[in-house]
Design an enzyme around this catalytic site. Structure first.
Site, PDB file in Angstrom:
ATOM      1  N   ASP A  31       0.851  -1.223   0.180  1.00 44.40           N
ATOM      2  CA  ASP A  31      -0.028   0.033   0.040  1.00 44.40           C
ATOM      3  C   ASP A  31       0.752   1.043   0.264  1.00 44.40           C
ATOM      4  O   ASP A  31       1.622   1.442   0.857  1.00 44.40           O
ATOM      5  CB  ASP A  31      -1.072   0.007   1.325  1.00 44.40           C
ATOM      6  CG  ASP A  31      -1.886   1.240   1.470  1.00 44.40           C
ATOM      7  OD1 ASP A  31      -2.870   1.320   0.535  1.00 44.40           O
ATOM      8  OD2 ASP A  31      -1.563   2.159   2.192  1.00 44.40           O
ATOM      9  N   GLU A 115      -1.879  -1.487  -5.813  1.00 42.06           N
ATOM     10  CA  GLU A 115      -3.218  -0.886  -6.375  1.00 42.06           C
ATOM     11  C   GLU A 115      -3.188  -0.033  -7.970  1.00 42.06           C
ATOM     12  O   GLU A 115      -2.060   0.491  -7.890  1.00 42.06           O
ATOM     13  CB  GLU A 115      -4.050   0.190  -5.534  1.00 42.06           C
ATOM     14  CG  GLU A 115      -4.501  -0.652  -4.268  1.00 42.06           C
ATOM     15  CD  GLU A 115      -5.272   0.163  -3.395  1.00 42.06           C
ATOM     16  OE1 GLU A 115      -6.645   0.511  -3.382  1.00 42.06           O
ATOM     17  OE2 GLU A 115      -4.573   1.072  -2.382  1.00 42.06           O
ATOM     18  N   CYS A 168     -12.134  -5.237   6.080  1.00 43.92           N
ATOM     19  CA  CYS A 168     -11.503  -5.808   7.188  1.00 43.92           C
ATOM     20  C   CYS A 168     -10.688  -6.910   6.731  1.00 43.92           C
ATOM     21  O   CYS A 168     -11.131  -8.027   6.291  1.00 43.92           O
ATOM     22  CB  CYS A 168     -12.270  -6.215   8.178  1.00 43.92           C
ATOM     23  SG  CYS A 168     -11.732  -7.190   9.814  1.00 43.92           S
ATOM     24  N   ASP A 196      -3.082   1.461   6.625  1.00 45.13           N
ATOM     25  CA  ASP A 196      -2.391   1.215   5.588  1.00 45.13           C
ATOM     26  C   ASP A 196      -1.735  -0.279   5.603  1.00 45.13           C
ATOM     27  O   ASP A 196      -1.734  -1.025   4.393  1.00 45.13           O
ATOM     28  CB  ASP A 196      -0.979   1.951   5.611  1.00 45.13           C
ATOM     29  CG  ASP A 196      -1.257   3.570   5.252  1.00 45.13           C
ATOM     30  OD1 ASP A 196      -2.339   3.726   4.849  1.00 45.13           O
ATOM     31  OD2 ASP A 196      -0.469   4.349   5.767  1.00 45.13           O
TER      32      ASP A 196
END
Length: 211
Positions: A31, A115, A168, A196
């Site tokens: 991330d 991402e 989650c 993060d």
């Protein structure tokens, strides 16, 4: 051949044979962010060098000196040269930080999951544009792409709207996560984790699902 801050550089191409390196981990989620450049699903964190932020005052001061010098004068040329050197230093610090991160990821992990960030869209946020540009997200993806080919790794890019920050990583429950919340507290199972890190684990899980 190109010139940067009074230095000349030669560019050339060569055929590179991929080198398969021994991997320490099969899948790792990464991330990327502003405060911390990269948070990985194994708990590793890479600090953001923030080279531009640290040099911003000097850059502004040097730019003012350039503007005050007479066009075509030797003093202006000296001021421009000094400003160019500082811009190059900022770029070099950012590139070096990214090279260390991307090399470590590609050499030591079979699959890296990141991402698909909408960098151009993020830069439209004027409050964060400078900080986002200072991170070099586009360069991060570019380096990681070719280094995965070099070291025999696979790069998996999660869809742009994959809600890595909202899920989650413990139970799969999804909830809203405003940007000001830095800790993920699951309203379903009570799981608590750094925002993060939780996102990075979700990216790792995504990579294992699509593998």
């Amino acid at each position: 051949m190109s010139k940067r801050a009074n230095n000349w550089y030669i560019s050339f191409k060569y055929d590179n044979e991929p080198t398969q390196t021994a991997k320490e981990r099969d899948v790792i989620g990464v991330d990327v962010g502003i405060n911390t450049l990269a948070t990985c699903s194994d708990g590793t964190k890479f600090a953001n060098a923030k080279a531009y932020k640290q040099a911003k005052k000097r850059l502004t001061r040097y730019q003012r000196r350039v503007n005050k010098k007479e066009l075509g004068s030797k003093n202006r040329a000296k001021a421009v040269k000094r400003l160019s050197k500082l811009h190059k230093k900022v770029a070099d610090i950012r590139a070096d930080t990214l090279h260390q991160l991307t090399t470590w990821l590609a050499k030591n992990h079979s699959t890296i999951v990141i991402e698909d960030l909408n960098v151009s869209g993020m830069l439209k946020n004027h409050k964060l544009a400078s900080a986002i540009a200072d991170c070099g997200f586009y360069e991060f993806k570019r380096q990681l792409t070719y280094k995965c080919e070099w070291y025999g790794s696979e790069l998996v890019i999660a869809p742009r709207f994959y809600p890595s920050s909202q899920i989650c990583s413990n139970c799969g429950h999804q909830q809203k996560m405003p940007l000001n919340l830095r800790t993920y507290e699951c309203s379903n199972c009570g799981f608590t984790a750094d925002r993060d890190f939780n996102a990075a684990v979700n990216l790792e899980n995504y990579g294992m699902e699509v593998a």
